[in-house]
Each structure stands twice: as C-alpha cells, then as structure tokens.
Design a protein around this motif. Structure first.
Motif, PDB file in Angstrom:
ATOM      1  N   HIS A 147       0.834  -1.197   0.000  1.00 48.68           N
ATOM      2  CA  HIS A 147       0.000   0.000   0.000  1.00 48.68           C
ATOM      3  C   HIS A 147       0.866   1.243   0.000  1.00 48.68           C
ATOM      4  CE1 HIS A 147      -3.370   2.615   0.959  1.00 48.68           C
ATOM      5  NE2 HIS A 147      -2.597   3.178   1.860  1.00 48.68           N
ATOM      6  N   LYS A 148       0.512   2.170  -0.882  1.00 49.13           N
ATOM      7  CA  LYS A 148       1.159   3.479  -0.825  1.00 49.13           C
ATOM      8  C   LYS A 148       0.072   4.501  -0.556  1.00 49.13           C
ATOM      9  CE  LYS A 148       4.713   4.797  -3.306  1.00 49.13           C
ATOM     10  NZ  LYS A 148       5.302   5.316  -4.548  1.00 49.13           N
ATOM     11  N   SER A 185      -7.858  11.599  -8.973  1.00 47.08           N
ATOM     12  CA  SER A 185      -8.743  10.460  -8.728  1.00 47.08           C
ATOM     13  C   SER A 185      -8.981   9.721 -10.045  1.00 47.08           C
ATOM     14  CB  SER A 185     -10.075  10.944  -8.164  1.00 47.08           C
ATOM     15  OG  SER A 185      -9.862  11.734  -7.020  1.00 47.08           O
ATOM     16  N   CYS A 241     -11.877  13.044   6.927  1.00 44.06           N
ATOM     17  CA  CYS A 241     -11.363  13.479   5.618  1.00 44.06           C
ATOM     18  C   CYS A 241     -12.106  14.706   5.102  1.00 44.06           C
ATOM     19  CB  CYS A 241     -11.520  12.306   4.645  1.00 44.06           C
ATOM     20  SG  CYS A 241     -11.246  12.774   2.932  1.00 44.06           S
ATOM     21  N   TRP A 281     -12.146  15.945   2.132  1.00 46.85           N
ATOM     22  CA  TRP A 281     -12.728  15.733   0.798  1.00 46.85           C
ATOM     23  C   TRP A 281     -14.041  14.967   0.939  1.00 46.85           C
ATOM     24  CZ3 TRP A 281      -9.205  18.521  -1.746  1.00 46.85           C
ATOM     25  CH2 TRP A 281      -7.877  18.505  -1.285  1.00 46.85           C
ATOM     26  N   ARG A 310     -16.909  17.151   2.278  1.00 45.99           N
ATOM     27  CA  ARG A 310     -17.601  18.000   1.291  1.00 45.99           C
ATOM     28  C   ARG A 310     -18.878  17.288   0.838  1.00 45.99           C
ATOM     29  NH1 ARG A 310     -13.031  18.869  -3.358  1.00 45.99           N
ATOM     30  NH2 ARG A 310     -11.899  20.603  -2.466  1.00 45.99           N
ATOM     31  N   MET A 336      -6.081   5.209   9.708  1.00 43.25           N
ATOM     32  CA  MET A 336      -5.676   4.755   8.378  1.00 43.25           C
ATOM     33  C   MET A 336      -4.321   4.065   8.522  1.00 43.25           C
ATOM     34  SD  MET A 336      -5.342   6.943   4.889  1.00 43.25           S
ATOM     35  CE  MET A 336      -3.658   7.396   5.228  1.00 43.25           C
ATOM     36  N   PHE A 375      -6.291   4.274  -2.646  1.00 47.80           N
ATOM     37  CA  PHE A 375      -7.547   3.778  -2.073  1.00 47.80           C
ATOM     38  C   PHE A 375      -8.156   4.875  -1.207  1.00 47.80           C
ATOM     39  CE2 PHE A 375      -4.513   0.253  -2.515  1.00 47.80           C
ATOM     40  CZ  PHE A 375      -5.159  -0.445  -3.527  1.00 47.80           C
ATOM     41  N   TYR A 382      -1.691  19.962   3.214  1.00 48.89           N
ATOM     42  CA  TYR A 382      -0.980  18.684   3.049  1.00 48.89           C
ATOM     43  C   TYR A 382       0.417  18.925   2.484  1.00 48.89           C
ATOM     44  CZ  TYR A 382      -5.403  16.251   3.854  1.00 48.89           C
ATOM     45  OH  TYR A 382      -6.559  15.773   4.415  1.00 48.89           O
TER      46      TYR A 382
HETATM   47  N1  LIG Z   1      -9.108  14.085  -4.853  1.00 49.76           N
HETATM   48  C1  LIG Z   1      -9.714  13.260  -3.905  1.00 49.76           C
HETATM   49  C2  LIG Z   1      -8.840  13.154  -2.684  1.00 49.76           C
HETATM   50  C3  LIG Z   1      -9.361  12.193  -1.659  1.00 49.76           C
HETATM   51  C4  LIG Z   1      -8.285  11.822  -0.622  1.00 49.76           C
HETATM   52  O1  LIG Z   1      -7.082  12.043  -0.828  1.00 49.76           O
HETATM   53  N2  LIG Z   1      -8.702  11.239   0.508  1.00 49.76           N
HETATM   54  C5  LIG Z   1      -7.755  10.815   1.521  1.00 49.76           C
HETATM   55  C6  LIG Z   1      -8.317  11.048   2.903  1.00 49.76           C
HETATM   56  S1  LIG Z   1      -8.313  12.701   3.433  1.00 49.76           S
HETATM   57  C7  LIG Z   1      -7.542   9.320   1.434  1.00 49.76           C
HETATM   58  O2  LIG Z   1      -8.507   8.589   1.366  1.00 49.76           O
HETATM   59  N3  LIG Z   1      -6.296   8.859   1.461  1.00 49.76           N
HETATM   60  C8  LIG Z   1      -6.010   7.465   1.425  1.00 49.76           C
HETATM   61  C9  LIG Z   1      -4.554   7.171   1.251  1.00 49.76           C
HETATM   62  O3  LIG Z   1      -3.793   8.126   1.246  1.00 49.76           O
HETATM   63  O4  LIG Z   1      -4.208   6.007   1.126  1.00 49.76           O
HETATM   64  C10 LIG Z   1     -11.072  13.849  -3.600  1.00 49.76           C
HETATM   65  O5  LIG Z   1     -11.173  15.072  -3.486  1.00 49.76           O
HETATM   66  O6  LIG Z   1     -12.032  13.103  -3.515  1.00 49.76           O
END
Ligand SMILES: N[C@@H](CCC(=O)N[C@@H](CS)C(=O)NCC(=O)O)C(=O)O
Length: 378
Positions: free
Chosen positions: A62-63, A79, A108, A110, A113, A136, A181, A246
C-alpha cells in the motif's frame, strides 16, 4: 518533448497528464482553471490504472497519498473513477433512489464535502453512508468489525459485502486497480462498481441529480449563473489551501515546506479580506465554494497548525475567516458532519512519519465555534 503529449483537455480534477509513448504517465502538472469533465473521463481510467506485471494488484504494498512526494514536494494524484450520474436515456448511471452508497471518513475533508452537500440537500435516505474507522493503517482505511469494542462514532461494519478495507471495494470495482484507495467513494449497488471517487465532482452530482428524491430540492449550491465563479474561486484555493495544508505537512525539504506555507498564508490573507465585505464566497447564499473552504478551515486549528506545521497563525486569529467558519458550523446540517474525535484521532494517529508515537494533543478548545458569529450583518 515531441514524443510526449499533454492529454487534450484532460483536466483530471486539478492536474493535466503528460503522457509518453504507449500511454505511460510521465508526470502531472497543475492547471489553474479546471473544466469538470463528465462521462468522457471514464475513457481515461485505463490510462491511470497501470497493469501490474509481476504481482497481482492486490498484492502490491500500500502506498498512501502522503507517499506521493516528488523532489520533496507533495503532489496529490488525480482520482481515477470519474463517471457521471445522468438522467439521459442512454445513461449508465441514472439518479435512482437508494441505488448509490457513499463511503466516507469523518476525518477526511474531501469526503466531508460530500457529507455536507448530502445533508444540506436532504439526501440521507436516498444515498446511505458508511463511515470508516478513523485510523488509516499501512493498508489504508478499514471498516469496523461486527462485535468490535470501542467503535468510533457513526462507524459500522461494511453492510453490502462484509468487506474489511476500503481497498477491497476498489478491487471489487476493478481487480487490476492500481491507484490510491481514497475516500470518498460513490458506489453503485446496481452495477457493483465505483461511479466516482473525486469529491469535487460527487458534490456537483449530489447537488443537481437527485432533486426528485431530495428532502430539500430547492437548495441549489451550484446555481447555473454562478458556476464559473464558483469553480474559479474554489480552484483558486485548491492547491494553496485545501491541498496546501498537506503540502506543508508532507513536505520533505525545508524549501518545499517554505514554499507551501508561504502560499497557504497568502491565500488565507486574501480570503480574510474577501470575507470582510461578503457573507459567502460567491453570490449571497451558501455555495459549493463555501463548503470547499469550510472543510479545510474547520480542521486547521485542531490539526493542521501543529501536525502539518501551519502555525504562522490560527483561523481563530482571523476575524472574518473564523466568523465565516462559525456561521457554517452553526448550521445544524453542517455541524452533524463535524467530528473532532475522528478528525484528531485520524491525523495524529495515522501519519507515523510525522507523529511517530501517535499521541493526540488535548487542545485546542473549540467551544468558541458556538458563540455568535455576527455574519448576518456583513
Ligand atoms: N481528490 C480526492 C482526494 C481524496 C483523498 O485524498 N482522501 C484521503 C483522505 S483525506 C484518502 O482517502 N487517502 C487514502 C490514502 O492516502 O491512502 C477527492 O477530493 O475526492
């Protein structure tokens, strides 16, 4: 550069793909004015999901998004699932009642929203939600399990398939999936796939496609006559603010951090001034632009200031930004989407390279969010 091509109008949320021979992705570059692409984006999915050679996609380590660092700078990947819900006669994804499910984390920004848009429109019955655990881990987001103790607020076991991880949902949609993911995920229970995992597009669909089933169809967070302005304003703070926090936190060089933190506080000063003479960012009622700003502001003082080192000032120190934030927070539909427990425990607990011991700070006291905001006068 003649062997490389910049994919035509391929604004993948916020980036443009630069492709080399045979569609290999060489780099992404940020663009300033996005055009929301609709069903045509699904064509690009295969380009983004590169096929593994030696091991199956599920076996790959996983990355997390925070690993996407180039030259010390954090670059968020676009995405991948970008289909569109439409009532057109030949549409694959139609706006049916109780057909879609949103998978979110309350930590989160995002995903939140989407939760705010869903709550303001009254779509809770039409589009049910599953909330993941705030931690996470090395394999990404997980669901709580049946019978688990100390379940965080609002979390439930994955109800459709009994899955353990968000990654399992991605592999259900595409067993060769090679992207991140992430949450949010808009899942289609009819076709058994992911419709879209890009929040800036999901919120547009939630605002306009489900009015037949919405409790408040009259609420329009993306009025036609304001769309260009809403997109321009929201885009103007995406990279410096929403993603900027971030970029500060995940920076791996002093230079990358300095650049990100400089841009972040420039844009905060700009919006502090803008919100001195208007209650909302665009027009005279709440829009998607405000929601996109709010989700970052509300996390700023409790998390970003210390965890991501965005400590030149707090939102509390900006009268207009903090008034704006309180105004939105005091809307009960928005307040119900804010969980400081999820927010704080997620960030401080899930980034071992930034906070190796996972200790969650006690403060700050956020009770001032319930004091009068005085924004009716602006
Ligand atoms: N561009 C995406 C970004 C979503 C995103 O980066 N979500 C983060 C949580 S804040 C995530 O799930 N990260 C999982 C990971 O880094 O493995 C959106 O706006 O829907």
């Amino acid at each position: 550069m003649k062997n490389f091509e910049c994919s035509p109008k391929a604004e993948l949320g916020h980036s443009t793909l630069i492709r080399g021979p045979r569609g290999t992705i060489l780099m992404t570059s940020f663009i300033t004015s996005p055009i929301l692409l609709r069903p045509s984006l699904s064509r690009l999915r295969p380009l983004l999901c590169r096929r593994p050679t030696m091991t199956s996609a599920q076996d790959k380590p996983h990355k997390a998004a925070m690993d996407d660092v180039v030259s010390g700078r954090f670059r968020r990947k676009p995405s991948v699932f970008r289909d569109w819900i439409s009532s057109a006669p030949d549409a694959k994804f139609t706006p049916d009642d109780n057909r879609y499910r949103l998978y979110v984390s309350l930590a989160c920004p995002w995903a939140c929203r989407c939760l705010i848009t869903r709550a303001l429109k009254g779509l809770q019955k039409t589009i049910p939600v599953t909330v993941v655990h705030h931690y996470m881990g090395p394999k990404g987001w997980r669901f709580v399990e049946e019978g688990e103790q100390n379940v965080p607020p609002m979390c439930e076991p994955e109800p459709l398939f009994g899955l353990k991880m968000i990654r399992d949902l991605y592999f259900k949609a595409d067993e060769q999936y090679g992207g991140r993911f992430t949450v949010p995920v808009l899942w289609d229970t009819k076709l058994g796939t992911i419709v879209n995992n890009e929040s800036s597009e999901i919120i547009v669909m939630l605002n306009e496609m489900f009015n037949e089933h919405a409790e408040r169809p009259e609420v329009d967070l993306y009025p036609k006559e304001l769309r260009t302005e809403i997109d321009d304003v929201a885009e103007s703070f995406y990279n410096s603010l929403n993603n900027g926090v971030y970029r500060c936190g995940f920076a791996q060089t002093q230079g990358a951090y300095d650049e990100a933190v400089g841009e972040l506080f420039d844009i905060l000063e700009h919006f502090e001034e803008r919100l001195g003479s208007r209650r909302y960012l665009v027009g005279d009622s709440l829009t998607l632009a405000d929601i996109r700003l709010f989700v970052t502001l509300i996390r700023f003082d409790p998390v970003y200031v210390s965890h991501f080192k965005t400590n030149k000032k707090r939102i509390f120190d900006y009268p207009n930004l903090s008034g704006f934030m309180k105004d939105l927070y005091q809307n009960p539909k928005i307040k119900e989407t804010v969980s400081f427990e999820h927010i704080k425990k997620h960030y401080f607990g899930s980034h071992p390279s930034i906070n190796p011991l996972g200790i969650v700070p006690a403060g700050p006291d956020m009770s001032y969010l319930d004091t009068p905001h005085g924004r009716e006068q602006v």
